[in-house]
Design a protein around this motif. Structure first.
Motif, PDB file in Angstrom:
ATOM      1  N   LEU A  48       0.841  -1.209   0.000  1.00 14.53           N
ATOM      2  CA  LEU A  48       0.000   0.000   0.000  1.00 14.53           C
ATOM      3  C   LEU A  48       0.873   1.255   0.000  1.00 14.53           C
ATOM      4  CD1 LEU A  48      -2.818  -0.926   2.552  1.00 14.53           C
ATOM      5  CD2 LEU A  48      -3.012  -0.837   0.061  1.00 14.53           C
ATOM      6  N   LYS A  49       1.957   1.176   0.736  1.00 14.18           N
ATOM      7  CA  LYS A  49       2.886   2.304   0.820  1.00 14.18           C
ATOM      8  C   LYS A  49       3.421   2.671  -0.565  1.00 14.18           C
ATOM      9  CE  LYS A  49       6.373   3.703   4.153  1.00 14.18           C
ATOM     10  NZ  LYS A  49       7.287   3.258   5.195  1.00 14.18           N
ATOM     11  N   GLU A  50       3.558   1.619  -1.414  1.00 12.83           N
ATOM     12  CA  GLU A  50       4.029   1.848  -2.779  1.00 12.83           C
ATOM     13  C   GLU A  50       2.872   2.061  -3.750  1.00 12.83           C
ATOM     14  OE1 GLU A  50       6.475  -1.505  -3.868  1.00 12.83           O
ATOM     15  OE2 GLU A  50       7.516  -1.406  -1.943  1.00 12.83           O
ATOM     16  N   GLY A  51       1.664   2.166  -3.210  1.00 11.44           N
ATOM     17  CA  GLY A  51       0.504   2.397  -4.063  1.00 11.44           C
ATOM     18  C   GLY A  51       0.018   1.144  -4.782  1.00 11.44           C
ATOM     19  N   LYS A  52       0.318  -0.024  -4.195  1.00 12.05           N
ATOM     20  CA  LYS A  52      -0.093  -1.291  -4.825  1.00 12.05           C
ATOM     21  C   LYS A  52      -1.011  -2.074  -3.893  1.00 12.05           C
ATOM     22  CE  LYS A  52       4.354  -1.984  -7.115  1.00 12.05           C
ATOM     23  NZ  LYS A  52       5.620  -2.702  -6.941  1.00 12.05           N
ATOM     24  N   ILE A  53      -1.983  -2.747  -4.503  1.00 14.59           N
ATOM     25  CA  ILE A  53      -2.827  -3.658  -3.723  1.00 14.59           C
ATOM     26  C   ILE A  53      -2.383  -5.079  -4.058  1.00 14.59           C
ATOM     27  CG2 ILE A  53      -5.176  -4.508  -3.324  1.00 14.59           C
ATOM     28  CD1 ILE A  53      -6.166  -1.682  -4.033  1.00 14.59           C
TER      29      ILE A  53
ATOM     30  N   GLU B 133      -0.245  -8.771  -8.032  1.00 17.28           N
ATOM     31  CA  GLU B 133      -0.639  -7.375  -7.838  1.00 17.28           C
ATOM     32  C   GLU B 133      -2.016  -7.174  -8.457  1.00 17.28           C
ATOM     33  OE1 GLU B 133       2.167  -4.352  -9.118  1.00 17.28           O
ATOM     34  OE2 GLU B 133       0.624  -2.800  -8.885  1.00 17.28           O
ATOM     35  N   LEU B 134      -2.920  -6.588  -7.684  1.00 17.11           N
ATOM     36  CA  LEU B 134      -4.289  -6.374  -8.161  1.00 17.11           C
ATOM     37  C   LEU B 134      -4.439  -4.923  -8.607  1.00 17.11           C
ATOM     38  CD1 LEU B 134      -6.026  -8.261  -5.231  1.00 17.11           C
ATOM     39  CD2 LEU B 134      -5.659  -9.126  -7.544  1.00 17.11           C
ATOM     40  N   LYS B 135      -5.538  -4.663  -9.316  1.00 22.62           N
ATOM     41  CA  LYS B 135      -5.791  -3.286  -9.740  1.00 22.62           C
ATOM     42  C   LYS B 135      -6.340  -2.479  -8.566  1.00 22.62           C
ATOM     43  CE  LYS B 135      -6.699  -4.333 -14.546  1.00 22.62           C
ATOM     44  NZ  LYS B 135      -7.780  -4.821 -15.419  1.00 22.62           N
ATOM     45  N   ASP B 136      -6.260  -1.148  -8.676  1.00 22.37           N
ATOM     46  CA  ASP B 136      -6.856  -0.347  -7.607  1.00 22.37           C
ATOM     47  C   ASP B 136      -8.251   0.141  -8.021  1.00 22.37           C
ATOM     48  OD1 ASP B 136      -6.154   1.602  -9.394  1.00 22.37           O
ATOM     49  OD2 ASP B 136      -5.208   2.934  -7.914  1.00 22.37           O
ATOM     50  N   THR B 137      -8.935  -0.746  -8.737  1.00 20.27           N
ATOM     51  CA  THR B 137     -10.321  -0.474  -9.112  1.00 20.27           C
ATOM     52  C   THR B 137     -11.168  -1.643  -8.645  1.00 20.27           C
ATOM     53  OG1 THR B 137      -9.876  -1.485 -11.257  1.00 20.27           O
ATOM     54  CG2 THR B 137      -9.781   0.918 -11.150  1.00 20.27           C
ATOM     55  N   GLY B 138     -12.469  -1.394  -8.505  1.00 22.98           N
ATOM     56  CA  GLY B 138     -13.341  -2.473  -8.056  1.00 22.98           C
ATOM     57  C   GLY B 138     -14.808  -2.102  -8.178  1.00 22.98           C
TER      58      GLY B 138
ATOM     59  N   LYS C  67     -12.704   3.590  -7.948  1.00 23.50           N
ATOM     60  CA  LYS C  67     -11.242   3.586  -8.053  1.00 23.50           C
ATOM     61  C   LYS C  67     -10.657   4.192  -6.782  1.00 23.50           C
ATOM     62  CE  LYS C  67      -7.432   5.309 -10.964  1.00 23.50           C
ATOM     63  NZ  LYS C  67      -6.635   4.086 -10.806  1.00 23.50           N
ATOM     64  N   ALA C  68      -9.516   3.645  -6.345  1.00 23.22           N
ATOM     65  CA  ALA C  68      -8.888   4.133  -5.113  1.00 23.22           C
ATOM     66  C   ALA C  68      -8.331   5.544  -5.293  1.00 23.22           C
ATOM     67  CB  ALA C  68      -7.768   3.184  -4.705  1.00 23.22           C
ATOM     68  N   VAL C  69      -8.510   6.356  -4.260  1.00 15.21           N
ATOM     69  CA  VAL C  69      -7.847   7.667  -4.212  1.00 15.21           C
ATOM     70  C   VAL C  69      -6.772   7.562  -3.127  1.00 15.21           C
ATOM     71  CG1 VAL C  69      -8.145  10.126  -3.755  1.00 15.21           C
ATOM     72  CG2 VAL C  69      -9.960   8.843  -4.937  1.00 15.21           C
ATOM     73  N   TRP C  70      -5.516   7.597  -3.583  1.00 15.17           N
ATOM     74  CA  TRP C  70      -4.388   7.378  -2.677  1.00 15.17           C
ATOM     75  C   TRP C  70      -3.941   8.675  -2.023  1.00 15.17           C
ATOM     76  CZ3 TRP C  70      -2.367   2.422  -2.011  1.00 15.17           C
ATOM     77  CH2 TRP C  70      -2.841   1.447  -2.917  1.00 15.17           C
ATOM     78  N   LYS C  71      -3.383   8.523  -0.836  1.00 12.07           N
ATOM     79  CA  LYS C  71      -2.678   9.655  -0.215  1.00 12.07           C
ATOM     80  C   LYS C  71      -1.435   9.938  -1.043  1.00 12.07           C
ATOM     81  CE  LYS C  71      -3.747   9.166   4.699  1.00 12.07           C
ATOM     82  NZ  LYS C  71      -3.277   8.565   5.961  1.00 12.07           N
ATOM     83  N   PRO C  72      -0.923  11.163  -1.001  1.00 15.80           N
ATOM     84  CA  PRO C  72       0.360  11.418  -1.674  1.00 15.80           C
ATOM     85  C   PRO C  72       1.428  10.481  -1.094  1.00 15.80           C
ATOM     86  CG  PRO C  72      -0.555  13.456  -0.755  1.00 15.80           C
ATOM     87  CD  PRO C  72      -1.450  12.344  -0.320  1.00 15.80           C
ATOM     88  N   GLU C  73       2.374  10.074  -1.945  1.00 16.12           N
ATOM     89  CA  GLU C  73       3.356   9.070  -1.563  1.00 16.12           C
ATOM     90  C   GLU C  73       4.074   9.378  -0.241  1.00 16.12           C
ATOM     91  OE1 GLU C  73       5.602   7.994  -4.995  1.00 16.12           O
ATOM     92  OE2 GLU C  73       6.764   6.498  -3.878  1.00 16.12           O
TER      93      GLU C  73
ATOM     94  N   THR D  59      -5.301   3.071   5.582  1.00 20.16           N
ATOM     95  CA  THR D  59      -5.726   4.451   5.325  1.00 20.16           C
ATOM     96  C   THR D  59      -4.784   5.169   4.358  1.00 20.16           C
ATOM     97  OG1 THR D  59      -4.581   5.132   7.333  1.00 20.16           O
ATOM     98  CG2 THR D  59      -6.948   4.707   7.520  1.00 20.16           C
ATOM     99  N   ASP D  60      -3.794   4.450   3.803  1.00 19.93           N
ATOM    100  CA  ASP D  60      -2.989   5.028   2.718  1.00 19.93           C
ATOM    101  C   ASP D  60      -3.868   5.259   1.494  1.00 19.93           C
ATOM    102  OD1 ASP D  60      -0.801   5.012   4.321  1.00 19.93           O
ATOM    103  OD2 ASP D  60       0.234   3.371   3.320  1.00 19.93           O
ATOM    104  N   ILE D  61      -4.958   4.500   1.402  1.00 21.01           N
ATOM    105  CA  ILE D  61      -6.020   4.829   0.438  1.00 21.01           C
ATOM    106  C   ILE D  61      -6.964   5.745   1.208  1.00 21.01           C
ATOM    107  CG2 ILE D  61      -7.987   3.938  -0.897  1.00 21.01           C
ATOM    108  CD1 ILE D  61      -6.416   1.327  -1.243  1.00 21.01           C
ATOM    109  N   LYS D  62      -7.177   6.973   0.674  1.00 28.48           N
ATOM    110  CA  LYS D  62      -8.045   7.907   1.402  1.00 28.48           C
ATOM    111  C   LYS D  62      -9.495   7.435   1.348  1.00 28.48           C
ATOM    112  CE  LYS D  62      -6.622  11.933  -0.438  1.00 28.48           C
ATOM    113  NZ  LYS D  62      -6.433  13.395  -0.600  1.00 28.48           N
TER     114      LYS D  62
END
Ligand SMILES: [Zn+2]
Lengths: 379, 176
Positions: free
Chosen positions: B55-60, B91-96, B152-158, B166-169
């Motif tokens: 998650l820290k790297e923006g990956k699920i 690695e999965l997509k950040d959509t669902g 779609k996921a809205v991520w916190k800035p890196e 909660t790295d995904i807002k």
């Protein structure tokens, strides 16, 4: 009779930063299933787990049980108590005909709990006992120790010798993180943090899990040539409060009576070969030896000094190193004691192996209780 | 009423004779109050640590089991159905897709929330059936959310991510 046909454990370690408690349980469980030669998804009728929400840090912690045990969509139930109470539950489920194979689990991830003292304090009566003192609740053990020492005429060395024996026994146990080559003078120099209780007389916490596969007579004989029979089991509670307790481990005496009666044991000294007893405070071992009727109440300390309870003594007590050597495993404490009895009876105890056919596992429900359970196991 | 746009007309609890603050303050109701301080630090373990670091790297990240052919998220080190170690990471997509949702108007103390909160179970694209994660829905009027909505996921800035769910807002509608 009901038998133990499989055993597995993971640990024991003072801390386990690399594994979640579920991963610890999974590791212990696969060992137990492979030991018993069973597939949990196919062969197990019931799963019994032992845990306490405040140790876990989650409410209704039994809901977190199934995955790592292979118990998804299966009958599971949790006994909110020590492992040995769970063994009694497994025994009853089999004896009643509800199940033929029961899996029993308990674990400790004590290293996740950052405020052990406050969790223990939370078990004290909120109106009557909690407001009295802000001290770490280990003082409760010291209160009991003080009166026990007075009544039995014990000196400090009598209690300190328990630490010397158990920590040295633990040197032969590769799963005992608190093993140490300590001498009497080392323990005597240990600070009295809760006078008369010394720091070294308190078992520190550790992490781990123990899983058993328990089976009916018929199934046990099919699964293994070396079943360990549950010959007797008992449990007992004295009182809920410090102001009404006897301070002589009456709970252990009564639980042992129940277990001995069931096992047909009239003379424990002659009929029991060894025991693993609760020593989470060193003086507790003396109390429990007395309660298990291995010695007259005024003889325990002298016999201990004479080596009667040593690994090569008449009735070895805590050959594993006990909780002083292995650590306080919370609700899995009885699990570690039962594990050691099983390994010894099977001849799988490695360097610390003794010659034995009947062993006793005894546990106390820890501070602030006057409850406990006893199991008599045999080949 | 500051409870979002919807009016709540029925009481949330059966009415009775309440103990008043006054009764408690004047100790008319005899009691002893304690505020236990019990703290934990739960070890994430092998599987969840890797997930959180992802998650820290923006990956699920998910795991797969060759036995039941499932792609599982959140990941675990063993398949609980086949009861065997997992067979690898994906690695999965950040959509669902929203599987189910609820619009909450009230906080745990039954006080109106300043803005309604939409909690949803989101079926992650690429994961097997019944492999949803619970999260928030944002950037949409609550009443426009529906079951089956693509998000779609809205991520916190890196630099603000810390290896936490909660790295995904929140999740926002994919369309439009
Ligand atoms: Zn599978």
């Amino acid at each position: 009779m009901v038998a133990i046909v499989g055993v597995g454990f993971c640990g024991f370690n003072s801390t386990t930063p690399d594994l979640s408690w579920k991963e610890i349980v999974y590791e212990a469980a696969i060992k137990a299933y492979s030991d018993a030669g069973i597939n949990p998804r196919r062969d197990v009728d019931s799963f019994v787990t032992c845990e306490e929400d405040f140790w876990e840090g989650v409410a209704i912690s039994d809901e977190f049980v199934p995955d790592q045990l292979g118990a998804v969509v299966k009958p599971t139930c949790t006994v909110c108590s020590d492992f040995l109470y769970g063994l009694a539950t497994a025994y009853m489920q089999i004896k009643s005909g509800l199940a033929e194979i029961v899996v029993l689990e308990a674990h400790s991830k004590a290293s996740d709990l950052k405020t052990l003292g406050n969790a223990i304090r939370h078990a004290m009566d909120p109106i009557w006992l909690r407001p009295i003192s802000r001290a770490h609740p280990y003082y409760l053990a010291a209160l009991e120790m003080q009166i026990y020492m007075c009544e039995r005429g014990l000196c400090e060395e009598d209690v300190a010798r328990v630490v010397v024996k158990n920590k040295n026994n633990a040197l032969l146990n590769p799963s005992a993180p608190y093993a140490a080559n300590v001498k009497l003078e080392d323990v005597m120099r240990s600070p009295k943090v809760f006078d008369p209780l010394k720091k070294m007389e308190i078992a520190q916490t550790s992490d781990g899990a123990v899983i058993l596969v328990v089976a009916s007579d018929e199934v046990a004989r099919k699964l293994t040539d070396t079943p360990i029979w549950i010959k007797g089991i008992g449990w007992w509670t004295e009182t809920n409060s410090y102001d009404t307790a006897s301070f002589s481990a009456l709970y252990a005496y009564k639980a042992a009576k129940m277990a001995y009666k069931m096992a047909g044991i009239a003379n424990p000294v002659k009929e029991v070969d060894f025991a693993e007893v609760d020593d989470r405070f060193a003086f507790k071992e003396l109390q429990h030896i007395e309660a298990l009727q291995f010695a007259n109440k005024f003889e325990v300390a002298r016999l201990l000094r004479d080596g009667y309870f040593d690994r090569d003594g008449v009735i070895p007590v805590n050959v594993s190193g006990g909780s002083l050597g292995v650590g306080n495993l919370l609700e899995c404490t009885g699990g570690q004691k039962t594990l050691e009895v099983i390994l010894q009876l099977r001849g799988e105890a490695g360097k610390r192996q003794i010659d034995a056919e009947v062993g006793v596992a005894q546990v106390w429900r820890y501070l602030p209780t006057f409850s406990g359970a006893v199991a008599v196991l045999g080949v | 009423m500051a409870v979002g746009k919807r009016k709540i007309e029925c009481p949330l609890y059966a009415e009775g004779t309440a103990v008043s603050e006054e009764d408690i303050k004047t100790r008319k109701v005899t009691h002893y109050e304690d505020h236990p301080d019990i703290r934990y630090s739960w070890t994430a373990g092998q599987a969840i640590s890797r997930f959180l670091n992802g998650l820290k790297e923006g990956k699920i990240l998910g795991v797969k089991c060759d036995g039941c052919k499932r792609i599982m998220v959140p990941p675990r080190m063993f398949c609980e159905l086949c009861y065997k170690p997992i067979d690898g990471w994906v690695e999965l997509k950040d959509t669902g897709t929203i599987l189910t949702y609820s619009i909450s108007y009230i906080d745990p103390d039954a006080r109106p929330l300043p803005k309604p909160i939409v909690v949803a179970l989101i079926q992650i694209d690429g994961a097997s059936q019944n492999m949803a994660i619970m999260h928030l829905i944002g950037e949409i009027e609550p009443e426009k959310v529906y079951v089956g909505m693509r998000v779609k996921a809205v991520w916190k800035p890196e630099n603000e991510r810390e290896g936490s769910v909660t790295d995904i807002k929140y999740w926002k509608p994919l369309e439009g």
